[in-house]
Design a protein around this motif. Structure first.
Motif, PDB file in Angstrom:
ATOM      1  N   MET A   1     -12.478   4.893  -0.206  1.00 43.93           N
ATOM      2  CA  MET A   1     -12.331   3.402  -0.119  1.00 43.93           C
ATOM      3  C   MET A   1     -13.838   2.698  -0.328  1.00 43.93           C
ATOM      4  O   MET A   1     -14.911   3.257   0.549  1.00 43.93           O
ATOM      5  N   ASN A   2     -14.120   1.854  -1.123  1.00 41.11           N
ATOM      6  CA  ASN A   2     -15.337   1.015  -1.151  1.00 41.11           C
ATOM      7  C   ASN A   2     -15.523   0.008  -0.033  1.00 41.11           C
ATOM      8  O   ASN A   2     -14.458  -0.439   0.539  1.00 41.11           O
ATOM      9  N   GLY A   3     -16.442  -0.448   0.116  1.00 40.10           N
ATOM     10  CA  GLY A   3     -16.859  -1.642   0.972  1.00 40.10           C
ATOM     11  C   GLY A   3     -16.114  -2.743   0.838  1.00 40.10           C
ATOM     12  O   GLY A   3     -15.538  -3.566   1.753  1.00 40.10           O
ATOM     13  N   GLY A   4     -16.069  -3.166  -0.516  1.00 40.49           N
ATOM     14  CA  GLY A   4     -15.214  -4.319  -1.052  1.00 40.49           C
ATOM     15  C   GLY A   4     -13.606  -4.468  -0.493  1.00 40.49           C
ATOM     16  O   GLY A   4     -12.947  -5.228   0.183  1.00 40.49           O
ATOM     17  N   SER A   5     -13.028  -3.055  -0.538  1.00 38.47           N
ATOM     18  CA  SER A   5     -11.544  -2.838  -0.311  1.00 38.47           C
ATOM     19  C   SER A   5     -11.511  -3.033   1.229  1.00 38.47           C
ATOM     20  O   SER A   5     -10.617  -3.556   1.833  1.00 38.47           O
ATOM     21  N   GLU A   6     -12.424  -2.456   1.969  1.00 36.90           N
ATOM     22  CA  GLU A   6     -12.462  -2.448   3.635  1.00 36.90           C
ATOM     23  C   GLU A   6     -12.317  -4.145   3.993  1.00 36.90           C
ATOM     24  O   GLU A   6     -11.668  -4.176   4.911  1.00 36.90           O
ATOM     25  N   VAL A   7     -13.352  -4.553   3.485  1.00 35.31           N
ATOM     26  CA  VAL A   7     -13.278  -6.167   3.828  1.00 35.31           C
ATOM     27  C   VAL A   7     -11.779  -6.674   3.492  1.00 35.31           C
ATOM     28  O   VAL A   7     -11.418  -7.635   4.089  1.00 35.31           O
ATOM     29  N   LEU A  22       0.423  -2.009   2.419  1.00 37.24           N
ATOM     30  CA  LEU A  22       0.558  -0.706   1.974  1.00 37.24           C
ATOM     31  C   LEU A  22      -0.677  -0.184   1.164  1.00 37.24           C
ATOM     32  O   LEU A  22      -1.037  -0.851   0.038  1.00 37.24           O
ATOM     33  N   THR A  23      -1.037   0.897   1.637  1.00 37.72           N
ATOM     34  CA  THR A  23      -2.352   1.571   0.799  1.00 37.72           C
ATOM     35  C   THR A  23      -1.918   2.837   0.461  1.00 37.72           C
ATOM     36  O   THR A  23      -3.006   3.722  -0.038  1.00 37.72           O
ATOM     37  N   ASP A  24      -0.883   3.498   0.891  1.00 40.11           N
ATOM     38  CA  ASP A  24      -0.725   4.793   0.471  1.00 40.11           C
ATOM     39  C   ASP A  24      -0.759   4.825  -1.208  1.00 40.11           C
ATOM     40  O   ASP A  24      -0.125   4.482  -1.737  1.00 40.11           O
ATOM     41  N   PRO A  25      -1.779   6.016  -1.659  1.00 35.82           N
ATOM     42  CA  PRO A  25      -1.945   6.159  -3.210  1.00 35.82           C
ATOM     43  C   PRO A  25      -0.625   6.204  -3.711  1.00 35.82           C
ATOM     44  O   PRO A  25      -0.457   5.674  -4.901  1.00 35.82           O
ATOM     45  N   ASP A  26       0.404   6.826  -3.459  1.00 33.89           N
ATOM     46  CA  ASP A  26       1.465   7.163  -4.155  1.00 33.89           C
ATOM     47  C   ASP A  26       2.316   5.924  -4.206  1.00 33.89           C
ATOM     48  O   ASP A  26       2.999   5.423  -5.262  1.00 33.89           O
ATOM     49  N   VAL A  27       2.471   5.307  -3.187  1.00 26.30           N
ATOM     50  CA  VAL A  27       3.112   4.008  -3.000  1.00 26.30           C
ATOM     51  C   VAL A  27       2.454   2.986  -4.018  1.00 26.30           C
ATOM     52  O   VAL A  27       3.300   2.475  -4.859  1.00 26.30           O
ATOM     53  N   MET A  28       1.218   2.993  -3.828  1.00 24.52           N
ATOM     54  CA  MET A  28       0.595   1.920  -4.881  1.00 24.52           C
ATOM     55  C   MET A  28       0.821   2.204  -6.156  1.00 24.52           C
ATOM     56  O   MET A  28       1.020   1.250  -7.065  1.00 24.52           O
ATOM     57  N   SER A  29       0.633   3.608  -6.541  1.00 30.88           N
ATOM     58  CA  SER A  29       0.777   3.693  -7.711  1.00 30.88           C
ATOM     59  C   SER A  29       2.355   3.453  -8.529  1.00 30.88           C
ATOM     60  O   SER A  29       2.317   3.054  -9.746  1.00 30.88           O
ATOM     61  N   ALA A  43      -5.185   0.339 -11.125  1.00 26.46           N
ATOM     62  CA  ALA A  43      -5.052   0.711  -9.736  1.00 26.46           C
ATOM     63  C   ALA A  43      -5.096  -0.298  -8.797  1.00 26.46           C
ATOM     64  O   ALA A  43      -6.260  -0.959  -8.728  1.00 26.46           O
ATOM     65  N   PRO A  44      -4.165  -0.634  -8.336  1.00 27.49           N
ATOM     66  CA  PRO A  44      -4.260  -1.978  -7.182  1.00 27.49           C
ATOM     67  C   PRO A  44      -4.999  -1.473  -5.783  1.00 27.49           C
ATOM     68  O   PRO A  44      -5.256  -0.204  -5.538  1.00 27.49           O
ATOM     69  N   ALA A  45      -5.836  -2.263  -5.257  1.00 21.91           N
ATOM     70  CA  ALA A  45      -6.418  -1.998  -4.176  1.00 21.91           C
ATOM     71  C   ALA A  45      -5.530  -1.852  -2.877  1.00 21.91           C
ATOM     72  O   ALA A  45      -5.893  -1.174  -1.693  1.00 21.91           O
ATOM     73  N   VAL A  46      -4.558  -2.660  -3.167  1.00 20.21           N
ATOM     74  CA  VAL A  46      -3.573  -2.793  -1.823  1.00 20.21           C
ATOM     75  C   VAL A  46      -2.365  -3.498  -2.345  1.00 20.21           C
ATOM     76  O   VAL A  46      -2.119  -4.143  -3.314  1.00 20.21           O
ATOM     77  N   VAL A  47      -1.067  -3.068  -1.812  1.00 22.17           N
ATOM     78  CA  VAL A  47       0.360  -3.847  -2.267  1.00 22.17           C
ATOM     79  C   VAL A  47       0.785  -4.394  -0.755  1.00 22.17           C
ATOM     80  O   VAL A  47       0.555  -3.888   0.176  1.00 22.17           O
ATOM     81  N   VAL A  48       0.845  -5.643  -1.040  1.00 19.55           N
ATOM     82  CA  VAL A  48       0.939  -6.433   0.169  1.00 19.55           C
ATOM     83  C   VAL A  48       2.766  -7.192   0.207  1.00 19.55           C
ATOM     84  O   VAL A  48       3.134  -7.417  -0.923  1.00 19.55           O
ATOM     85  N   MET A  49       3.441  -7.042   1.311  1.00 16.00           N
ATOM     86  CA  MET A  49       5.028  -7.628   1.028  1.00 16.00           C
ATOM     87  C   MET A  49       5.018  -8.354   2.048  1.00 16.00           C
ATOM     88  O   MET A  49       5.670  -8.168   3.353  1.00 16.00           O
TER      89      MET A  49
END
Lengths: 459, 459
Positions: A1-7, A22-29, A43-49
């Motif tokens: 994870m890069n710094g941008g994603s952490e922020v 959600l940040t699990d790579p399989d879920v995101m994929s 490839a998403p950085a994050v999935v939000v619900m």
């Protein structure tokens, strides 16, 4: 994870419960794409619900502050890639906002959150003697928010119209997190530009729909269907024109071509005769459907139908319609992969559309089955191909484009109900021309000046 | 005439026939306003009456080059001042572009120029067994272009919806003279943002509609009506709710209050009993209208109707509806001047709207008659006043505003079908709020960056 994603994750988590990020790579994929073929997904950085309007506002404020693209999603049953992720984006899934907030039989409206599944709403309003017509074939899975985003249709449209005609008002979270209410909960209203309708079919590019006021109809009687077999598509199309010209109002008027009939026969042994070149299905949900079917049956016979089979009851009707419902699955079985086009032509040009599609199939050496919402002139030419075969894949893609070109030549549109997404971007520009595209971009700029809402879709 | 006007006239005349450029002061004065009360109108510099798309393009190019405002007009039967001239403007009257270009029974569409009169289109499509439903009360005079600009309604809307639902595609001349085509001539289509719908109700502020593709319905059977008399508006509203809740689909469902009934009785000796507080008119154009009327009659009786009179045939139906058709003329006769409001509320709140309007009439010491498209919750409270009496005029205007405030309180809209124009500009902002107004202004800016199209209307 890069710094941008952490922020980004830290900021998002500030206003969302832990289980909404959600940040699990399989879920995101698995949330990276909808059901379209030939559409790239990043490839998403994050999935939000999110579960509340406030949470959606927080997400959009965060996205604006950090200039991160947002891809809104319903059930991802779309067929144009409009819900596909872009690299580093926030996938904003609305599926947890799934409450039916109100059903009013007197006002004939329902108020819903965007994640309500189409079939769940249909069943809920049925209990009040009401009817929500739009019925895309994915209705058991797709969400109202997705239906609004893609302006989806279905089998009912020939009588009841499309999703757009059932959306009275919206609550929308804008790109910068502000909440805007459009439209109304009244039967009529003309206060200002019709922003509600602007959002229908905008594929998440103008704002996030978080609540919708939907118009309902009284529940009609159960429909009664007939099947008519024809020795040529020209004869079937002549029957369709006669039915519509004769002032009939069927609740369903569907056509299957020979390729589709054969695929269904091969899969489900429906026993349709081999000489059948086209199967027409008509249904009525009127007070006296048998009388309407008799009249339509006569028009079919006069146009050369080789057999006309009216159903005696609802169960028989459902059996007849089963062939149509199996069509896409059956066509998928032919070669493993399908590419479903969605060209709508004036119904007077339906025969030309079918002829032309058959010629294109021959030219490219491909199997292309057509089922059509014939009463609307809305055809779904379905290219069957082996995705492992690069040459056949290329020919599939080329034939798909040629079919759209044919639709435009015949005075039609490149998409009757599936939308543009990434699949048909170039074709949208061809259909509406440079001035129309310029105005559409201007509207986009007004609502989303930073261009963070579903970038790369539509135009 | 000043120098600016001379240049304008010279430039306009360069691309227009001499009889298309009108500068007679009396003529210009008669084209300065529509039928709204209490709306200022300026003095136009010129009235132009183009006959072709190219002439409209020439006019808009000239207006853009010289930065002259353009006020588009149909038959000027509007009720909100949307067609009122501003000082020094070009009045662009579309009434000479009045050709019906195509009627297709198979595709169920008509293609028309904007100046076609509503009734002329209705009659022309009737000859093909087709039906163009929108029927504003000015239908014998008003134009399709005006109907599109104001998104007009009518008596049929309870079953058939409003003008917006019948506009499939448009050709539009933009502010700078470029031609843009929106929408389609197919039954369905979702290619890009719905610019067609954006133009419907935009009151000439986004572009000049020069051609429209309209959807048609099959012509229904002639409708059969009943009249039901009630001793209270509450009972009548209860009946309306029961009718709609019961799943009935009347082709007309109209209400007249006591003030309106009395005005009609005074003018036309209709002989309605004095004890009648509300008259409900219902009609059906179904296959068996008598059966539908019987069911609705029972619901009226159950809600306390003192008398229910079903018509036996079409001629009797027309007699019953005559009272409704005379309403506005009769109310005008009360005091010489009327101000017609157009508030639409959820039909479940119709009784509250009527009660509140009666309270407002009492508070201001005014006669306010209400007729309503009751099935839609669309009320037309009509303030009767003497325009020569400044105090009564002031009270009329104040009561008018208070009625709109009441409509918003009840979850309604300030305009169901008459539009915003100049009459309701302040109220539009109240209804849709600052974010909505900001987005509407952004859209306006996209289409009309110089602000020359019908300036001062809407917002």
């Amino acid at each position: 994870m890069n710094g941008g994603s952490e922020v980004l994750l830290a900021r998002l988590s500030d206003g969302l419960p832990a289980d909404a990020v959600l940040t699990d790579p399989d879920v995101m994929s698995s949330y990276a794409h909808d059901m379209a073929s030939f559409c790239d997904a990043g490839a998403p950085a994050v999935v939000v619900m999110p579960r509340t309007v406030e949470e959606v506002q927080h997400i959009m404020r965060t996205a604006t502050a950090l200039r991160v693209p947002v891809v809104p999603q319903g059930a991802r049953t779309g067929l144009s890639g409009a819900a596909n992720a872009s690299d580093g984006c926030i996938v904003l899934s609305l599926i947890k906002m799934d409450r039916i907030l109100e059903i009013s039989p007197v006002d004939r409206i329902a108020v819903v959150e965007p994640g309500v599944v189409n079939a769940a709403l249909s069943r809920a309003v049925n209990e009040h003697g009401l009817y929500y017509p739009p019925d895309p074939s994915s209705w058991e899975e797709c969400t109202i928010g997705g239906n609004i985003g893609t302006a989806s249709g279905g089998l009912c449209c020939v009588k009841y119209g499309v999703t757009a005609e059932y959306v009275l008002g919206l609550d929308v979270v804008l790109a910068d997190g502000r909440l805007m209410t459009t439209g109304r909960r009244t039967a009529k209203g003309v206060a200002g530009y019709d922003l509600t309708r602007l959002f229908v079919g905008s594929e998440g590019s103008l704002g996030i729909v978080v609540r919708a006021v939907l118009a309902l109809k009284p529940e009609p009687p159960a429909q009664l269907a007939l099947a008519a077999e024809f020795g040529s598509t020209a004869a079937a199309c002549e029957a369709i024109c006669k039915i519509m010209e004769g002032g009939h109002v069927p609740s369903l008027l569907e056509l299957m071509d020979r390729t589709t009939i054969k695929a269904v026969n091969d899969m489900a042994q429906m026993g349709l005769p081999d000489s059948t070149e086209a199967l027409l299905l008509a249904a009525f949900d009127t007070a006296d459907p048998a009388a309407d079917l008799a009249a339509v049956g006569e028009l079919c016979a006069a146009s050369g139908a080789t057999d006309v089979v009216p159903a005696d009851d609802h169960a028989e009707s459902e059996l007849l319609l089963q062939a149509r419902r199996l069509s896409l699955t059956a066509l998928e079985a032919v070669k493993g992969t399908t590419m479903i086009d969605d060209v709508c032509v004036p119904r007077s040009r339906l025969a030309d559309m079918l002829d032309g599609t058959a010629r294109i199939a021959e030219k490219y050496g491909l199997t292309i089955g057509v089922c059509a919402h014939a009463g609307d002139g809305n055809t779904h030419p379905t290219v069957c191909f082996d995705a492992q075969d690069p040459d056949e894949s290329r020919r599939a893609r080329e034939s798909f484009d040629e079919i759209m070109g044919l639709g435009l030549e015949l005075g039609g549109t490149i998409t009757g109900e599936h939308g543009v997404g990434v699949l048909k971007k170039e074709w949208l520009a061809r259909e509406i021309g440079p001035v129309g595209i310029e105005m559409q971009r201007g509207i986009k700029q007004t609502f989303d000046p930073l261009g963070i809402l579903n970038p790369g879709k539509l135009f």
